[in-house]
Design an enzyme around this catalytic site. Structure first.
Site, PDB file in Angstrom:
ATOM      1  N   LYS A 111       0.821  -1.223   0.000  1.00 14.16           N
ATOM      2  CA  LYS A 111       0.000   0.000   0.000  1.00 14.16           C
ATOM      3  C   LYS A 111       0.846   1.261   0.000  1.00 14.16           C
ATOM      4  O   LYS A 111       0.459   2.269  -0.582  1.00 14.16           O
ATOM      5  CB  LYS A 111      -0.958   0.007   1.195  1.00 14.16           C
ATOM      6  CG  LYS A 111      -2.088  -0.988   1.032  1.00 14.16           C
ATOM      7  CD  LYS A 111      -3.278  -0.628   1.891  1.00 14.16           C
ATOM      8  CE  LYS A 111      -4.447  -1.556   1.570  1.00 14.16           C
ATOM      9  NZ  LYS A 111      -5.518  -1.494   2.538  1.00 14.16           N
ATOM     10  N   LYS A 194      -4.394 -10.168  -6.379  1.00 14.10           N
ATOM     11  CA  LYS A 194      -5.712 -10.364  -5.766  1.00 14.10           C
ATOM     12  C   LYS A 194      -6.692  -9.283  -6.237  1.00 14.10           C
ATOM     13  O   LYS A 194      -6.270  -8.168  -6.585  1.00 14.10           O
ATOM     14  CB  LYS A 194      -5.617 -10.404  -4.243  1.00 14.10           C
ATOM     15  CG  LYS A 194      -5.402  -9.077  -3.595  1.00 14.10           C
ATOM     16  CD  LYS A 194      -5.603  -9.122  -2.083  1.00 14.10           C
ATOM     17  CE  LYS A 194      -5.427  -7.706  -1.578  1.00 14.10           C
ATOM     18  NZ  LYS A 194      -5.479  -7.450  -0.203  1.00 14.10           N
ATOM     19  N   LYS A 197      -9.941  -3.355  -4.041  1.00 15.47           N
ATOM     20  CA  LYS A 197     -10.620  -2.064  -4.246  1.00 15.47           C
ATOM     21  C   LYS A 197      -9.676  -1.032  -4.824  1.00 15.47           C
ATOM     22  O   LYS A 197     -10.108  -0.090  -5.478  1.00 15.47           O
ATOM     23  CB  LYS A 197     -11.102  -1.516  -2.905  1.00 15.47           C
ATOM     24  CG  LYS A 197     -12.338  -2.150  -2.375  1.00 15.47           C
ATOM     25  CD  LYS A 197     -12.662  -1.551  -1.005  1.00 15.47           C
ATOM     26  CE  LYS A 197     -13.435  -2.563  -0.185  1.00 15.47           C
ATOM     27  NZ  LYS A 197     -13.396  -2.333   1.231  1.00 15.47           N
TER      28      LYS A 197
HETATM   29  P1  TYM Z   1     -10.741  -5.317   3.676  1.00 14.35           P
HETATM   30  O1  TYM Z   1     -11.732  -4.225   3.858  1.00 14.35           O
HETATM   31  O2  TYM Z   1      -9.624  -5.136   2.731  1.00 14.35           O
HETATM   32  O3  TYM Z   1     -11.496  -6.644   3.248  1.00 14.35           O
HETATM   33  C1  TYM Z   1     -12.615  -7.148   3.975  1.00 14.35           C
HETATM   34  C2  TYM Z   1     -12.587  -8.665   3.968  1.00 14.35           C
HETATM   35  O4  TYM Z   1     -12.571  -9.139   2.614  1.00 14.35           O
HETATM   36  C3  TYM Z   1     -11.489 -10.038   2.424  1.00 14.35           C
HETATM   37  N1  TYM Z   1     -10.961  -9.891   1.052  1.00 14.35           N
HETATM   38  C4  TYM Z   1     -10.827 -10.894   0.195  1.00 14.35           C
HETATM   39  N2  TYM Z   1     -11.113 -12.207   0.290  1.00 14.35           N
HETATM   40  C5  TYM Z   1     -10.864 -12.978  -0.800  1.00 14.35           C
HETATM   41  N3  TYM Z   1     -10.353 -12.494  -1.973  1.00 14.35           N
HETATM   42  C6  TYM Z   1     -10.057 -11.178  -2.107  1.00 14.35           C
HETATM   43  N4  TYM Z   1      -9.585 -10.706  -3.256  1.00 14.35           N
HETATM   44  C7  TYM Z   1     -10.289 -10.317  -0.999  1.00 14.35           C
HETATM   45  N5  TYM Z   1     -10.128  -8.984  -0.793  1.00 14.35           N
HETATM   46  C8  TYM Z   1     -10.545  -8.750   0.471  1.00 14.35           C
HETATM   47  C9  TYM Z   1     -10.447  -9.623   3.448  1.00 14.35           C
HETATM   48  O5  TYM Z   1      -9.566 -10.682   3.738  1.00 14.35           O
HETATM   49  C10 TYM Z   1     -11.311  -9.242   4.622  1.00 14.35           C
HETATM   50  O6  TYM Z   1     -11.660 -10.388   5.366  1.00 14.35           O
HETATM   51  N6  TYM Z   1      -7.791  -5.137   7.667  1.00 14.35           N
HETATM   52  C11 TYM Z   1      -9.066  -5.597   7.200  1.00 14.35           C
HETATM   53  C12 TYM Z   1     -10.240  -5.084   7.988  1.00 14.35           C
HETATM   54  C13 TYM Z   1     -10.154  -5.291   9.456  1.00 14.35           C
HETATM   55  C14 TYM Z   1     -10.338  -6.508  10.162  1.00 14.35           C
HETATM   56  C15 TYM Z   1     -10.181  -6.176  11.526  1.00 14.35           C
HETATM   57  C16 TYM Z   1     -10.602  -7.800   9.750  1.00 14.35           C
HETATM   58  C17 TYM Z   1      -9.897  -4.325  10.379  1.00 14.35           C
HETATM   59  N7  TYM Z   1      -9.917  -4.862  11.621  1.00 14.35           N
HETATM   60  C18 TYM Z   1     -10.276  -7.167  12.525  1.00 14.35           C
HETATM   61  C19 TYM Z   1     -10.712  -8.773  10.761  1.00 14.35           C
HETATM   62  C20 TYM Z   1     -10.551  -8.447  12.099  1.00 14.35           C
HETATM   63  C21 TYM Z   1      -9.230  -5.130   5.756  1.00 14.35           C
HETATM   64  O7  TYM Z   1      -8.631  -4.191   5.310  1.00 14.35           O
HETATM   65  O8  TYM Z   1     -10.176  -5.788   5.090  1.00 14.35           O
END
Ligand code: TYM
Length: 332
Positions: A111, A194, A197
């Site tokens: 990032k 992957k 967004k």
């Molecule tokens: P974020 O917002 O990027 O994504 C949310 C969830 O979607 C999953 N994900 C994917 N799964 C499969 N293939 C993909 N291409 C893909 N892109 C995203 C992510 O693994 C996630 O589960 N840091 C986290 C948010 C967060 C969080 C937490 C998660 C903040 N605090 C505590 C669990 C526990 C994030 O940026 O997710």
């Protein structure tokens, strides 16, 4: 007690990876655990967010979670910034985690890009806040996509060090729950990256808000190879584009990639892509209709979030009191 915490950033649209890798699994787990689901707006601002968009995205992500089947009656749904215990515990964890641990985080490297000096301090400390999200509730299980695995390892390290430093089993050592056929949905334009967004190419991802024609077009244009689909799983080796589409089909149809190959093995993408497009449209349009219905009554969504935040605070505050006590903060 078995408690789940998971979160999603309210930045832009949710995409198929968020749904298949995370939210759909939350729906499957919600009856077996006490669940807390969070729109992580404090994480979102580690990179610039337009204030009005952040607010509406937060509401829309809540609506999309509910539309996907997360029950707002039995689960807690709220936005992170309304529960100050997250930020408080994150500061404490800034003092527990070591620079060397954060230096290893691949997501920060991706990032921040080449110009690391211009990245926010928040982006660097991001995984500490994530550990705080989970441990402010002493959650035991965290359902996420594959890309969050390293962050959860850091959460375990923080819990272990805190427990060691303060001499007690204060925090649980969380278990990641990464399962299903789509733990890592890949970009439709490049099967080695992957779905994300932040990808500049809109054609690389299927957004949960895409209309029928857009979904069909993106799948039709997905980068694959010219070979027909194999009949056995080994035949997908070295074919990232094909293997991604097969995984998506399997996840959307609740089967396995092997079963998809039994059905489509020997057929070309000319047959497979339209079938996948129909399936995706069928599944996603139900969620879209429900999201739209919910967004037509934003006050109702806000009320759900407000109640969720109250319930979340009621769980987190006694845990934070215990932590303040352990650390030696004077509490009057
Ligand atoms: P974020 O917002 O990027 O994504 C949310 C969830 O979607 C999953 N994900 C994917 N799964 C499969 N293939 C993909 N291409 C893909 N892109 C995203 C992510 O693994 C996630 O589960 N840091 C986290 C948010 C967060 C969080 C937490 C998660 C903040 N605090 C505590 C669990 C526990 C994030 O940026 O997710």
């Amino acid at each position: 007690m078995q408690r789940i915490f998971s979160g999603v950033q309210p930045t832009g649209n949710l995409h198929l990876g968020n749904y298949l890798g995370a939210i759909r699994n939350w729906v499957r787990l919600q009856n077996d655990y006490e669940c807390i689901f969070c729109m992580v707006d404090l994480h979102a601002i580690t990179v610039w967010q337009d204030p009005a968009e952040l607010r509406s995205n937060t509401r829309e992500v809540a609506a999309a979670m509910i539309a996907s089947g997360v029950d707002p009656e039995t689960n807690i749904i709220f936005n992170q910034s309304q529960v100050p215990q997250h930020a408080e515990l994150a500061w404490i964890f800034n003092c527990v985690a070591r620079l060397g641990w954060l230096d290893r985080m691949t997501q920060f490297k991706d990032k921040a890009g080449k110009d690391k000096a211009r990245a926010s301090v928040g982006l660097y400390a991001y995984p500490n806040l994530m550990a705080a999200d989970i441990l402010a509730y002493k959650a035991t299980h965290v359902p996420v996509g594959e890309d969050q695995k390293q962050h959860l390892e850091l959460c375990r390290d923080i819990a272990q060090k805190f427990n060691h430093d303060y001499g007690e089993e204060v925090f649980p050592i969380v278990e990641p729950l990464i399962f299903g056929e789509a733990t890592r949905v890949m970009s439709l334009r490049d099967g080695s990256k992957k779905m994300s967004k932040s990808d500049v190419s809109h054609a690389s991802r299927i957004n949960m808000t895409d209309d029928v024609d857009t979904i069909a077009k993106k799948i039709r244009k997905a980068r694959t190879d010219a070979e027909p689909l194999p009949t056995e799983m080994v035949g997908l080796k070295g074919r990232p584009g094909a293997s991604n589409l097969v995984g998506i089909y399997a996840a959307l149809s609740d089967t396995t990639s092997a079963q998809v190959l039994t059905e489509f093995g020997g057929k070309g993408f000319g047959d497979f892509k339209p079938a996948l497009a129909d399936l995706a449209v069928d599944k996603l349009s139900q969620i879209q209709d429900e999201t739209r219905r919910l967004m037509a009554a934003p006050d109702h969504v806000d009320a759900i979030i407000k109640t969720g935040a109250q319930k979340a605070r009621a769980i987190a505050e006694p845990i934070l009191r215990e932590i303040r006590e352990k650390i030696g903060f004077l509490q009057t």
